[in-house]
Design a protein around this motif. Structure first.
Motif, PDB file in Angstrom:
ATOM      1  N   LYS A  25     151.500  -6.005 -55.418  1.00  0.00           N
ATOM      2  CA  LYS A  25     150.764  -4.744 -55.556  1.00  0.00           C
ATOM      3  C   LYS A  25     150.329  -4.259 -54.178  1.00  0.00           C
ATOM      4  O   LYS A  25     150.300  -5.054 -53.223  1.00  0.00           O
ATOM      5  CB  LYS A  25     149.515  -4.966 -56.412  1.00  0.00           C
ATOM      6  N   PRO A  26     149.949  -2.992 -54.040  1.00  0.00           N
ATOM      7  CA  PRO A  26     149.532  -2.462 -52.737  1.00  0.00           C
ATOM      8  C   PRO A  26     148.382  -3.261 -52.100  1.00  0.00           C
ATOM      9  O   PRO A  26     148.291  -3.354 -50.879  1.00  0.00           O
ATOM     10  CB  PRO A  26     149.090  -1.029 -53.059  1.00  0.00           C
ATOM     11  N   ASP A  27     147.524  -3.900 -52.913  1.00  0.00           N
ATOM     12  CA  ASP A  27     146.415  -4.681 -52.341  1.00  0.00           C
ATOM     13  C   ASP A  27     146.840  -6.110 -51.967  1.00  0.00           C
ATOM     14  O   ASP A  27     146.019  -6.928 -51.579  1.00  0.00           O
ATOM     15  CB  ASP A  27     145.221  -4.723 -53.311  1.00  0.00           C
ATOM     16  N   GLY A  28     148.133  -6.409 -52.098  1.00  0.00           N
ATOM     17  CA  GLY A  28     148.640  -7.717 -51.696  1.00  0.00           C
ATOM     18  C   GLY A  28     148.674  -8.735 -52.819  1.00  0.00           C
ATOM     19  O   GLY A  28     149.274  -9.806 -52.674  1.00  0.00           O
ATOM     20  N   SER A  29     148.027  -8.413 -53.952  1.00  0.00           N
ATOM     21  CA  SER A  29     148.016  -9.379 -55.061  1.00  0.00           C
ATOM     22  C   SER A  29     149.348  -9.338 -55.822  1.00  0.00           C
ATOM     23  O   SER A  29     150.160  -8.444 -55.622  1.00  0.00           O
ATOM     24  CB  SER A  29     146.836  -9.087 -55.995  1.00  0.00           C
ATOM     25  N   GLU A  60     157.998   0.200 -60.326  1.00  0.00           N
ATOM     26  CA  GLU A  60     157.423   1.040 -59.265  1.00  0.00           C
ATOM     27  C   GLU A  60     157.243   0.205 -57.985  1.00  0.00           C
ATOM     28  O   GLU A  60     157.560   0.654 -56.889  1.00  0.00           O
ATOM     29  CB  GLU A  60     156.066   1.521 -59.761  1.00  0.00           C
ATOM     30  N   MET A  61     156.728  -1.022 -58.168  1.00  0.00           N
ATOM     31  CA  MET A  61     156.461  -1.898 -57.010  1.00  0.00           C
ATOM     32  C   MET A  61     157.762  -2.248 -56.281  1.00  0.00           C
ATOM     33  O   MET A  61     157.836  -2.175 -55.060  1.00  0.00           O
ATOM     34  CB  MET A  61     155.757  -3.194 -57.448  1.00  0.00           C
ATOM     35  N   THR A  87     150.903  -6.260 -71.358  1.00  0.00           N
ATOM     36  CA  THR A  87     149.910  -5.531 -70.571  1.00  0.00           C
ATOM     37  C   THR A  87     150.612  -5.016 -69.313  1.00  0.00           C
ATOM     38  O   THR A  87     151.661  -5.538 -68.942  1.00  0.00           O
ATOM     39  CB  THR A  87     148.755  -6.452 -70.123  1.00  0.00           C
ATOM     40  N   THR A  88     150.033  -4.018 -68.667  1.00  0.00           N
ATOM     41  CA  THR A  88     150.651  -3.498 -67.448  1.00  0.00           C
ATOM     42  C   THR A  88     149.761  -3.730 -66.234  1.00  0.00           C
ATOM     43  O   THR A  88     148.532  -3.598 -66.323  1.00  0.00           O
ATOM     44  CB  THR A  88     151.004  -2.003 -67.586  1.00  0.00           C
ATOM     45  N   GLY A  89     150.412  -4.035 -65.130  1.00  0.00           N
ATOM     46  CA  GLY A  89     149.695  -4.238 -63.880  1.00  0.00           C
ATOM     47  C   GLY A  89     149.027  -2.975 -63.370  1.00  0.00           C
ATOM     48  O   GLY A  89     148.212  -3.026 -62.448  1.00  0.00           O
ATOM     49  N   MET A 124     165.696  -6.342 -53.257  1.00  0.00           N
ATOM     50  CA  MET A 124     166.365  -5.398 -54.163  1.00  0.00           C
ATOM     51  C   MET A 124     167.361  -4.552 -53.363  1.00  0.00           C
ATOM     52  O   MET A 124     166.997  -3.918 -52.384  1.00  0.00           O
ATOM     53  CB  MET A 124     165.320  -4.508 -54.843  1.00  0.00           C
ATOM     54  N   LYS A 125     168.616  -4.584 -53.795  1.00  0.00           N
ATOM     55  CA  LYS A 125     169.672  -3.886 -53.059  1.00  0.00           C
ATOM     56  C   LYS A 125     169.824  -2.445 -53.539  1.00  0.00           C
ATOM     57  O   LYS A 125     169.904  -1.515 -52.757  1.00  0.00           O
ATOM     58  CB  LYS A 125     170.990  -4.645 -53.285  1.00  0.00           C
ATOM     59  N   GLU A 126     169.873  -2.281 -54.829  1.00  0.00           N
ATOM     60  CA  GLU A 126     170.027  -0.943 -55.412  1.00  0.00           C
ATOM     61  C   GLU A 126     169.540  -0.959 -56.856  1.00  0.00           C
ATOM     62  O   GLU A 126     169.385  -2.038 -57.440  1.00  0.00           O
ATOM     63  CB  GLU A 126     171.492  -0.510 -55.365  1.00  0.00           C
TER      64      GLU A 126
END
Ligand SMILES: Cc1cc2nc3c(=O)[nH]c(=O)nc-3n(C[C@H](O)[C@H](O)[C@H](O)COP(=O)(O)O)c2cc1C
Length: 165
Positions: A25-29, A60-61, A87-89, A124-126
């Motif tokens: 996640k953007p916060d590193g978790s 998205e991540m 559940t969603t992150g 992730m390549k594509e």
């Protein structure tokens, strides 16, 4: 044979594989999402693929930072694996909510559950649109294994996770 639909076929092919897609996640978790639709794609070079709903936070991540670790969860975290699949992150810290113990992986910023039988560190390549999912095609950077952990599989479609035996 009887004419059936694809979800019914998924029940007939049970047990199906189960993985936890680990992203940052953007916060590193770490975010964890349960994914059955993964496969080996190539051994030369080493590549895997998995499909996730377009709406998934994990997607998205990985589209943002191209980094993902696919793990095969052990039986000890069966309940948490079902939780990570419902559940969603986006609004849940799944690691805290389901009490999942994490460990570091050499060469990666993404942590993974301690109870993992296999961990496949990927770039992730594509990705490609496939109906209501995206198919993520990944280059494998490292692979780790622990035979002591017993792998989980999805039974009765995706309604239950337990060992194959
Ligand atoms: C056993 C099981 C298997 C699942 N397999 C997949 C799958 O292959 N692809 C997918 O998009 N979602 C699958 N899901 C649902 C996702 O895990 C779920 O949508 C999750 O909320 C996504 O989390 P995220 O938004 O944090 O990425 C599965 C759920 C369970 C319980």
């Amino acid at each position: 044979m009887n004419k059936i639909n694809l979800p019914q076929a998924a029940k007939l092919t049970s047990p199906n594989p189960v993985s936890l897609v680990c992203t940052q996640k953007p916060d590193g978790s770490t975010n964890l999402a349960t994914v059955s639709w993964w496969t080996y794609l190539s051994f030369n070079p080493n590549m895997i693929g998995y499909a996730m709903a377009k709406t998934s936070y994990s997607g998205e991540m990985v589209r943002n930072n191209k980094k993902v670790i696919l793990t095969i969860p052990g039986t000890e975290i069966a309940e948490a694996v079902m939780g990570c699949g419902s559940t969603t992150g986006r609004d849940t810290d799944k690691v805290a909510q389901f009490g999942i113990e994490l460990t570091e992986v050499e060469g990666s910023d993404i942590k993974i559950p301690v109870h993992s039988r296999v961990a496949i560190v990927c770039s992730m390549k594509e990705y490609h649109e496939v109906g209501d999912h995206y198919l993520y095609i990944c280059d494998v950077e490292q692979v780790y294994g622990n035979e002591v952990e017993e792998a989980l599989f999805a039974w009765n479609g995706y309604s239950q996770v337990r060992p194959a035996k």
